[in-house]
Design an enzyme around this catalytic site. Structure first.
Site, short mmCIF file in Angstrom:
data_model
loop_
_atom_site.label_atom_id
_atom_site.label_comp_id
_atom_site.label_asym_id
_atom_site.label_seq_id
_atom_site.Cartn_x
_atom_site.Cartn_y
_atom_site.Cartn_z
N CYS A 332 41.48 34.42 38.62
CA CYS A 332 42.69 33.64 38.55
C CYS A 332 44.03 34.63 37.94
CB CYS A 332 42.42 32.57 37.45
SG CYS A 332 43.74 31.32 37.69
N HIS A 439 37.44 29.85 39.48
CA HIS A 439 36.86 29.82 38.36
C HIS A 439 35.52 29.26 38.59
CE1 HIS A 439 40.20 30.38 35.50
NE2 HIS A 439 40.82 29.75 36.36
#
Length: 504
Positions: A332, A439
């Site tokens: 991310c 994630h």
């Protein structure tokens, strides 16, 4: 409402853990139970089935309670973006970013309404609600407009259990001081005290229990031993040191950059249960060392934390490490930092329009921040161009503002193929460099084993076996519940829940 609230004498006293245990105990007894935390301040978040974002602790508590997590369990999530401001996530969706003072002055009445709505929905759907407070209920400078401790207990009309962390020291002062600073009506709600994180022979604290009960006239409902490795994921960075305190020396060493605004560090937690893997957090260039792989985790303020890496010299360390055959994976915000340039035209990441920042330039792409946040659960598989063996399936979630656009001269070199055949991420140098928005990546057992075996092969070590986290997920929690049960007056806790409001 039928339920109880867990408050603490301080942050990180163990409120999240105790709440999770209570949810598990009631669920095991066949009671339909839900967790609740009105206002959470954490960059460690959880994506619900419908793509809403709540505090990760409440998501895990819902799993422990054998129920589906929802926005009603954590209607207000504050995600710090700087020392002065936080993004407000309301009912799972971004609302706006406010300073602490503006939030206190402008949001309070709206917050009260939101909490009332959530409590009504939970009361309708569940037999009992286990609520969690935040920090201390007696922060005097904030107490008159708080939205998370005694005000919520009052709105729900539930009793309170006060949790104190004995490991910090000063436990008698913290308990008595907290009770003394409560108003008489608030103090009447406190029906029990739990002493948490006790190390050693609990019989040595019998005099302490007697003193607390005599001084406060409130029963001690348990002296809970310190339990390591219970697999209840941490709520925020305050619990990070506790979760990763093991300093074992292992065959595979992973370094993780400890970013100032780190988010979703639970992406790293599966490695805690790999026997030959150790985790080392890096905050200074001098401590970079020679790890077998580097992980750059997510962050709530990507450009801020990228500038931190440059200021501390860590940015150059990362670049040099890669060019000297190092293995890097960015998740991310970590992925975004690895790109050539980060462009924040609307000020969504920095708060300042037309902000541009040169990235680490290891991945040939530019990241553009946008007003619309992407929050979604997703599934996929390794892209065929990775040339990795097997048909490894992955699932996880995305929470991010930015999107990355590839340098057309280089091409994408994708890492994953997600739902609807969408190519995602970056994979190059036989896995030496990976960037992804996914994630929960390392919670996928087969992928984690495959990636670790790539590192083992590089060091000419034998391959390791796959650790199946899906089987271990609540095994450790149930073991912790079994350990705690002899030290917890559980029947008394249930009496407090059932008997509240029935006093004559």
């Amino acid at each position: 409402m039928k339920g109880i609230m867990i408050q603490g004498t301080s942050s990180d006293a163990g409120k999240s853990f105790i709440t999770t245990v209570f949810c598990r105990l009631l669920a095991n007894e066949g009671i339909k139970v839900a967790p609740f935390k009105s206002q959470n301040m954490s960059n460690n978040s959880y994506v619900t089935v419908d793509g809403s974002e709540i505090g990760r602790a409440q998501g895990i508590q819902a799993e422990a309670a054998n129920t589906e997590a929802s926005v009603w369990m954590n209607p207000i999530l504050l995600k710090p973006k700087s020392d002065q401001s936080s993004e407000i996530v309301l009912f799972g969706k971004p609302l706006r970013t406010l300073s602490g003072m503006s939030y206190r002055e402008d949001f309070y009445e709206q917050g009260i309404d939101v909490i009332k709505q959530s409590l009504a929905r939970l009361e309708e759907a569940y037999d009992a609600v286990i609520m969690e407070g935040a920090g201390s209920p007696v922060e005097i400078n904030l107490k008159d407009r708080e939205l998370v401790n005694m005000k919520v207990a009052e709105l729900a009309d539930v009793p309170v259990i006060l949790v104190a962390d004995i490991e910090r020291g000063g436990i008698f002062a913290s308990i008595v001081g907290t009770l003394e600073l409560l108003t008489p009506s608030e103090r009447k709600r406190v029906k029990g005290i739990i002493v948490n994180k006790f190390r050693g022979d609990i019989r040595l604290f019998e005099d302490g229990v007697a003193w607390i009960e005599e001084r406060t006239e409130i029963p001690v409902l348990g002296v809970i031993p310190y339990i390591n490795g219970h697999m209840v994921e941490g709520e925020d960075s305050l619990s990070l040191a506790d979760r990763f305190s093991d300093t074992k020396k292992s065959s595979i060493e992973l370094a993780v950059l400890k970013l100032p605004y780190i988010s979703n560090y639970t992406d790293i937690e599966p490695f805690l249960y790999e026997e030959d893997v150790s985790i080392r957090w890096v905050e200074e260039a001098s401590a970079f060392g020679k790890p077998d792989a580097l992980i750059i985790p997510g962050t709530k303020s990507t450009i801020h934390d990228l500038r931190y890496l440059k200021k501390t010299g860590l940015a150059q360390k990362v670049i040099d490490y890669y060019h000297h055959d190092g293995t890097i994976i960015g998740i991310c915000g970590g992925f975004q930092m690895l790109c050539e340039e980060l462009i924040d035209a609307e000020g969504m990441d920095t708060g300042s329009r037309q902000t541009k920042e040169e990235g680490l330039s290891l991945i040939p792409a530019k990241t553009f921040f946008s007003a619309e946040k992407k929050t979604i659960r997703t599934m996929g598989s390794l892209h065929s161009e990775t040339n990795l063996p097997g048909n490894v399936l992955l699932e996880g979630y995305e929470i991010h503002l930015g999107h990355s656009v590839w340098n057309t001269e280089h091409g994408q070199s994708p890492f994953l193929v997600l739902d609807k055949e969408e190519e995602e991420g970056f994979y190059e140098e036989k896995g030496r460099l990976i960037g992804t928005y996914l994630h929960h990546l390392f919670h996928n057992d087969e992928w984690r084993a495959l990636w670790l075996n790539m590192l083992r092969q590089k060091k000419q070590l034998p391959p390791g076996k796959t650790t199946f986290m899906i089987n271990e997920k609540f095994k450790k929690l149930d073991e912790a519940v079994e350990q705690i049960h002899p030290f917890l007056k559980w029947d008394k806790v249930k009496e407090i829940i059932d008997g509240w409001g029935q006093e004559t």
